[in-house]
Scaffold this motif. Structure first.
Motif, short mmCIF file in Angstrom:
data_model
loop_
_atom_site.label_atom_id
_atom_site.label_comp_id
_atom_site.label_asym_id
_atom_site.label_seq_id
_atom_site.Cartn_x
_atom_site.Cartn_y
_atom_site.Cartn_z
N GLU A 41 -117.09 61.43 -44.21
CA GLU A 41 -116.39 61.03 -43.00
C GLU A 41 -116.35 59.50 -43.00
N TYR A 42 -115.14 58.96 -42.93
CA TYR A 42 -114.93 57.53 -43.10
C TYR A 42 -114.81 56.83 -41.75
N GLY A 83 -111.72 59.00 -39.42
CA GLY A 83 -112.60 59.74 -40.31
C GLY A 83 -111.97 60.17 -41.61
N LYS A 84 -110.63 60.04 -41.74
CA LYS A 84 -109.96 60.49 -42.97
C LYS A 84 -110.02 59.44 -44.07
N GLY A 85 -110.19 58.19 -43.70
CA GLY A 85 -110.21 57.13 -44.70
C GLY A 85 -108.82 56.67 -45.07
N ASN A 86 -108.70 55.38 -45.33
CA ASN A 86 -107.41 54.78 -45.65
C ASN A 86 -107.42 54.35 -47.11
N TYR A 88 -108.21 65.54 -53.99
CA TYR A 88 -108.00 66.26 -52.72
C TYR A 88 -106.66 65.87 -52.10
N LYS A 89 -106.34 64.59 -52.07
CA LYS A 89 -105.07 64.14 -51.49
C LYS A 89 -103.88 64.68 -52.28
N LYS A 90 -104.00 64.75 -53.59
CA LYS A 90 -102.91 65.30 -54.39
C LYS A 90 -102.63 66.75 -54.04
N VAL A 91 -103.70 67.54 -53.98
CA VAL A 91 -103.53 68.97 -53.68
C VAL A 91 -103.02 69.16 -52.26
N VAL A 142 -115.94 54.08 -51.93
CA VAL A 142 -116.46 52.91 -51.26
C VAL A 142 -115.47 52.52 -50.17
N GLU A 143 -115.99 52.31 -48.97
CA GLU A 143 -115.16 51.84 -47.85
C GLU A 143 -115.60 50.42 -47.51
N TYR A 144 -114.65 49.55 -47.26
CA TYR A 144 -114.96 48.12 -47.12
C TYR A 144 -113.99 47.46 -46.16
N ASP A 145 -114.36 46.27 -45.70
CA ASP A 145 -113.51 45.47 -44.82
C ASP A 145 -112.44 44.75 -45.63
#
Length: 847
Positions: free
Chosen positions: A398-399, A404-407, A416-419, A478-481
Motif C-alpha cells: 500500500e503506497y 494507496g495504488k502508487g504512482n 500486475y499493471k500489465k495484466v 521504492v517510493e520517494y519524494d
C-alpha cells in the motif's frame, strides 16, 4: 574525452575515409547555435582558461568549492563532470564512493529515445556514452527496420565494468583536475534567507539573434525566427532578473555527516546540485513490509539510508513535493534456467558505438573487439502467470501516492499493471538479461512486482525455461519524494533558492539516460555561473538547449513548462522536430554548442571538434557527389532493379531521355545508399575500363601511358604533360568508395529526409499560429476519431477537456505531433460541418 592521441589521429582517419583537404578540420566553423553574440562569452572563457589553474588551487577563497553535487548516480556523475569541465572547483558528495555510477535496476543503457539522449550527452563531452561502450557486452539498434529518426542504440552492460569505468573517469585527476569526491551523507542545506535576496551566481539576459541549428532557405526564415524566439524566451526566463520576485534564499553550501556517522561539518559552495534519485524520503517495499531506504545495495539485504533532512528543507520553502514509485524485478540464478527453452537474442556484431569519437575512428567497443559478447534470451508470460498475478494482488504494498495504488512509470509498468491494463493479452515478453561476463545473475526485464518472495518465485516458475528457476534476490519497489519541475528554470535552477539546482529522478523523470541528460545541463549551468562569479566576471549566459536542437532540450522544456504527475520517460514521439533530431547526427547538432559553452575537453584543438569538422565535410562531400552524378532513369532501373528504383514508372514510354541524379534516386522509398553507391561505382569502373582500353588503342610509349594513368587519378588535378601523344581529353574517373559507418546513416538520412524536414517546419509553423484556436467542447477523444494519439494522450485530453490548443499544449504527455494531428482534425471537422450547413441551406432556399 578518453582518447589521448593528438589531432593528427583525426586527420589520418579523415584522410583514410576520403577527405583530402584534412587541414580544414582544424578550423572551427563560425555558425553559432547560441542565439546571442558569443564575443563576450569567448572573452570571458579566455579569462577563465588563463586563470583556471590558479582558481582551482586558490586556498584564500571564502568558499571551499564552486559547486557541490549531492549524489553519485547518473545525474550526479554527469553534473560533477560537466561542472568540473567548465573550470569550477567541484565536490561530488555521496554516501558510498564504491557505488558511484551503479546501475541500480536494469543493466542496460539506451533504447528508443533514450539512445538519442546518450548520444547527445556524448556530443556535449559527457561520460555515459564512452563508459557504456567500455562496459557493453550486448549491442543492438532498436527500430532498425524503421526510419533513421526513430532508431535507438541500446546495449547491455556488465554492471561491474560500468561502475568501474565511471569511477575511473571521475576519480582521474588528469581528466577532472578540479573535481574532488567525498564520502559523506548530506544532511541539509546551508542557506541565507530573505525575500528577493540577491543571487551570488546570476544568469544574464539574452541578446537578440535569429540563428538556428537548421540550414533553411529564405522561404522558411519565419520559422527560424520563431524557433529562435522560443529559445530566447526560455533563456530570458532563466535569468536572475526573471526569478527575483520568487527568490526566498540563496545557497551557502551543505551540512554533511561523515561516513562513520559520527562527525557533522559544513562545506561551503556557491552552487549546489541535488541528484538524490530515489533517496528523497525513500521507502522500500516487499509485499506488506515497508522499511526506509533509498535502495538495496546490489544483490544484498543491506539498505542505503534515505535523505530526509533535504526533503524537510525543500518542503519548508514551499517546493511542490509529490510521491512517485518505481520497481525492480527479482534477480534470477542463471544456472537454474533452461536456456534451450527460451528464444535467443544475439548481439549485433559489428556494433554501433555510443561514442562519436569511437564511431568516427572505426573502432568497436572493447568487448566486441575481444569477441566476448553475451546472448540475451526471451521468455513469455501465459494465462497461468496472469492468474497468479491477479490472485495475489491483495498482497502488494500500500503506497502513499494515488490513494494507496502508487504512482509508477506508465511505460515501464509492473507485471500486475500489465495484466490489469491488458486483460485480453495472452502473454507478455520478458527478456532475460545476464548482468555481466563473470556472474550467473540474470535480470528478467519486464517482471517487476513487489509480491512476497515466495509469490514472486511462483510467478517466475510459470514461464518457459524458468520452471526450476531460483531467485537470488527478490524484487522490491521504492517510493520517494520528487519536486514538481515547474519550480525550476530551463537551467534547472530552482526559482525559490538561488544557486540550488536539481537533476534526475528528483525532477520526476525515470531512467538513467534522462538523469544523465539533466545532470549535464545542471552541471554546466552551475559551473559556469559559479566560475563567472568567483573570478568577478559578469553574469554567465545560461546553457539551454532548444527543442529544435536536441532531445535534452525537449526533456527539460517538457519538465519545466508542463511539469509531470507521473515518472517521465523520453520517447521520440515527444519531439516535434524528431526527423531532424536523430541519433546519428547528435554531434552535428550539439558538439559545437558544447565547445562554445566550454564543455568539451581540449577546446578548439580537441579531438571532438576535429572529428566533427571532418565528419561534416565528409557528409557534405558525399551528398554533393550524389547530386552531381546522373543516369538515365532506364539505366537506374536496369542496374538497380525496377522494383527498387522507382517501379514500372521508370520504364514508362517517353522517359528514355530523362535523367535523375543519384540524390533524387536515393530520395525514393526502399532505395538504400549502399545500392546507389554500388551503381555509381559500377558505372565509373566501366567508364575507367573503357578509357583505359581507349588509351591502349591510341598508342604511345609505355612511359606516356603510365604517366597518363598516374596523372589522372584525381579529377581535380589530372592534366597530361605537355608534348604527350596521348589524347588529352581522356580523363580517368575516380571510383566512388562506399560510405564508411561513421557517415553512412547521416548521408542517407540527409537525402531521404530533405523534403520531410521542410514539411515538418511548415506543420509546426501552422500549429504555432493556431494556439489560440478553440477546441469544440463536444469533441470526442477516442481512438476511432484520433487513431494516431496514444492511450495516455486520449486519457489526459478526456480528463482535462482543454478549451484551446494553448491549454492542450500544457498537458504533460500530450506530444506536439499529436497536437498537430488534433489541429488538422478540428479544422477538417469544422470545414465538413460548414459544408453540410451550406448544403442544407441551399436545399431550403430551392424548396
Amino acid at each position: 574525452m578518453t582518447y589521448s592521441s593528438s589531432l593528427s589521429r583525426i586527420t589520418t582517419i579523415a584522410s583514410q575515409q576520403g577527405l583530402r583537404s584534412v587541414s580544414k578540420i582544424r578550423n572551427i566553423k563560425t555558425k553559432s547555435h547560441i542565439p546571442f553574440s558569443t564575443s563576450a562569452f569567448f572573452s570571458s572563457r579566455t579569462a577563465i582558461t588563463s586563470s583556471l589553474q590558479s582558481h582551482v588551487n586558490n586556498q584564500q577563497d571564502s568558499y571551499e568549492y564552486d559547486v557541490i553535487v549531492v549524489g553519485g548516480g547518473h545525474a550526479g556523475c554527469e553534473a560533477a563532470s560537466a561542472s568540473a569541465r567548465t573550470g569550477a572547483r567541484t565536490a561530488l558528495v555521496t554516501q558510498r564512493l564504491d557505488t558511484v555510477g551503479e546501475l541500480s535496476c536494469n543493466p542496460s543503457i539506451g533504447g528508443i529515445g533514450k539512445g538519442h539522449l546518450v548520444r547527445e550527452v556524448d556530443a556535449l563531452g559527457g561520460l555515459m556514452g564512452d563508459v557504456a561502450d567500455r562496459a557493453g557486452c550486448h549491442f543492438r539498434v532498436l527500430n532498425r527496420r524503421k526510419g533513421p529518426a526513430v532508431r535507438g542504440p541500446r546495449a547491455q552492460m556488465d554492471r561491474d565494468l560500468y561502475r568501474n569505468a565511471m569511477a575511473d573517469q571521475l576519480f582521474d585527476k588528469n581528466i577532472h583536475p578540479g573535481l574532488e569526491c567525498i564520502e559523506a551523507s548530506v544532511e541539509d542545506l546551508m542557506l541565507e534567507e530573505g525575500d528577493g535576496i540577491d543571487t551570488l551566481t546570476p544568469f544574464g539576459m539574452v541578446e537578440s539573434s535569429s540563428s538556428s541549428v537548421f540550414n533553411k532557405d529564405d522561404s522558411s526564415s519565419s520559422i527560424t525566427d520563431t524557433v529562435s524566439a522560443d529559445l530566447e524566451k526560455a533563456m530570458d526566463k532563466t535569468s536572475s532578473q526573471a526569478t527575483a520576485n520568487e527568490r526566498k534564499a540563496r545557497i551557502r553550501g551543505v551540512i554533511v555527516k561523515d561516513s562513520n556517522g559520527e562527525n557533522t561539518r559544513e562545506i561551503s559552495a556557491r552552487c549546489v546540485i541535488i541528484t538524490t534519485g530515489t533517496f528523497l524520503r525513500g521507502v522500500l517495499m516487499i509485499g506488506k513490509d515497508r522499511y526506509v531506504g533509498g535502495r538495496h545495495l546490489r544483490d544484498s539485504e543491506e539498505v542505503e539510508a534515505p535523505s530526509v533532512g533535504l526533503a524537510h528543507t525543500l518542503s519548508r520553502f514551499g517546493f511542490p513535493l509529490g510521491r512517485l514509485k518505481t520497481g525492480t524485478p527479482p534477480r534470477l540464478d542463471g544456472r537454474t534456467i533452461d536456456w534451450d527453452a527460451c528464444v535467443i537474442q544475439p548481439s549485433e556484431n559489428p556494433a554501433v558505438p555510443f561514442s562519436h569519437l569511437r564511431q568516427f575512428a572505426g573502432e568497436q567497443p572493447p568487448l566486441v573487439q575481444q569477441n566476448t559478447l553475451i546472448n540475451c534470451y526471451k521468455s513469455t508470460t501465459n494465462q497461468h502467470t496472469h492468474d497468479l498475478v491477479m490472485k495475489y494482488a491483495h498482497l502488494l504494498p500500500e503506497y502513499d501516492g494515488m490513494d494507496g495504488k502508487g504512482n509508477g512509470p506508465r511505460y515501464c509498468p509492473s507485471i500486475y499493471k500489465k495484466v490489469e491494463r491488458f486483460p485480453d493479452r495472452t502473454g507478455h515478453n520478458s527478456f532475460l538479461e545476464p548482468e555481466g561476463l563473470n556472474t550467473h545473475i540474470v535480470y528478467p526485464n519486464g517482471m517487476s512486482g513487489p509480491y512476497p518472495p515466495e509469490i514472486q518465485l511462483q510467478i517466475m516458475r510459470t514461464m518457459p525455461g524458468l520452471e526450476k528457476v531460483e531467485i537470488i534476490r527478490p524484487g522490491y519497489d521504492v517510493e520517494y519524494d520528487f519536486v514538481n519541475p515547474q519550480s525550476l528554470t530551463h537551467a534547472l535552477e530552482t526559482k525559490t533558492i538561488a544557486g540550488l539546482f536539481l537533476a534526475g529522478q528528483i525532477c520526476g523523470t525515470t531512467g538513467y539516460e534522462e538523469a544523465a541528460a539533466q545532470g549535464i545541463v545542471a552541471g554546466a549551468n552551475a559551473g559556469r555561473a559559479a566560475v563567472a562569479s568567483s573570478i568577478g566576471d559578469k553574469a554567465a549566459k545560461p546553457f539551454v538547449i532548444g527543442r529544435d536542437e536536441g532531445y535534452i532540450g525537449v526533456l527539460v522544456d517538457d519538465l519545466v513548462t508542463k511539469g509531470t504527475q507521473e515518472p517521465y520517460r523520453m520517447f521520440t514521439s515527444r519531439a516535434e522536430y524528431r526527423i531532424s533530431l536523430r541519433a546519428d547526427n547528435a554531434d552535428m547538432r550539439l558538439t559545437r554548442k558544447g565547445f562554445e559553452y566550454g564543455l568539451l575537453p581540449g577546446g578548439p584543438e580537441g579531438e571532438q571538434i576535429a572529428a566533427l569538422n571532418a565528419r561534416e565535410m565528409l557528409v557534405d562531400k558525399r551528398v554533393e557527389e550524389l547530386r552531381n552524378f546522373k543516369l538515365f532513369v532506364t539505366d537506374w532501373a536496369e542496374r538497380g532493379g525496377t522494383n527498387v528504383m522507382g517501379g514500372d514508372a521508370m520504364n514508362r514510354k517517353g522517359r528514355e531521355g530523362h535523367k535523375k541524379t543519384a540524390e533524387e534516386i536515393l530520395g525514393m522509398p526502399h532505395v538504400t545508399l549502399n545500392s546507389v553507391e554500388n551503381i555509381i561505382a559500377q558505372v565509373q569502373t566501366e567508364e575507367r575500363d573503357r578509357l583505359l582500353q581507349s588509351i591502349q588503342e591510341k598508342g604511345g610509349t609505355d612511359e606516356e601511358k603510365e604517366q597518363k594513368i598516374g596523372l589522372t587519378d584525381d579529377l581535380n588535378e589530372s592534366k597530361p604533360s605537355s608534348g604527350s601523344t596521348v589524347d588529352t581529353e581522356l580523363v580517368l574517373p575516380n571510383i566512388l568508395p562506399l560510405s564508411p559507418p561513421s557517415t553512412y546513416d547521416t548521408v542517407e538520412a540527409t537525402v531521404k529526409y530533405k523534403s520531410y524536414v521542410k514539411r515538418q517546419h511548415r506543420d509546426m509553423e501552422s500549429w504555432r499560429r493556431a494556439q489560440g484556436l478553440r477546441i469544440p467542447p463536444d469533441l470526442a477523444y477516442d481512438h476511432s476519431e484520433l487513431p494516431t494519439l496514444s492511450k495516455e494522450e486520449l486519457e489526459k485530453l478526456n480528463l482535462v477537456r482543454p478549451t484551446t490548443f494553448a491549454e492542450a499544449s500544457q498537458i504533460s504527455g500530450v506530444t506536439p505531433q499529436s497536437l498537430v494531428f488534433l489541429y488538422h482534425h478540428v479544422t477538417r471537422r469544422s470545414k465538413d460541418r460548414d459544408y453540410e450547413r451550406s448544403k442544407k441551406g441551399s436545399s431550403i432556399v430551392q424548396n
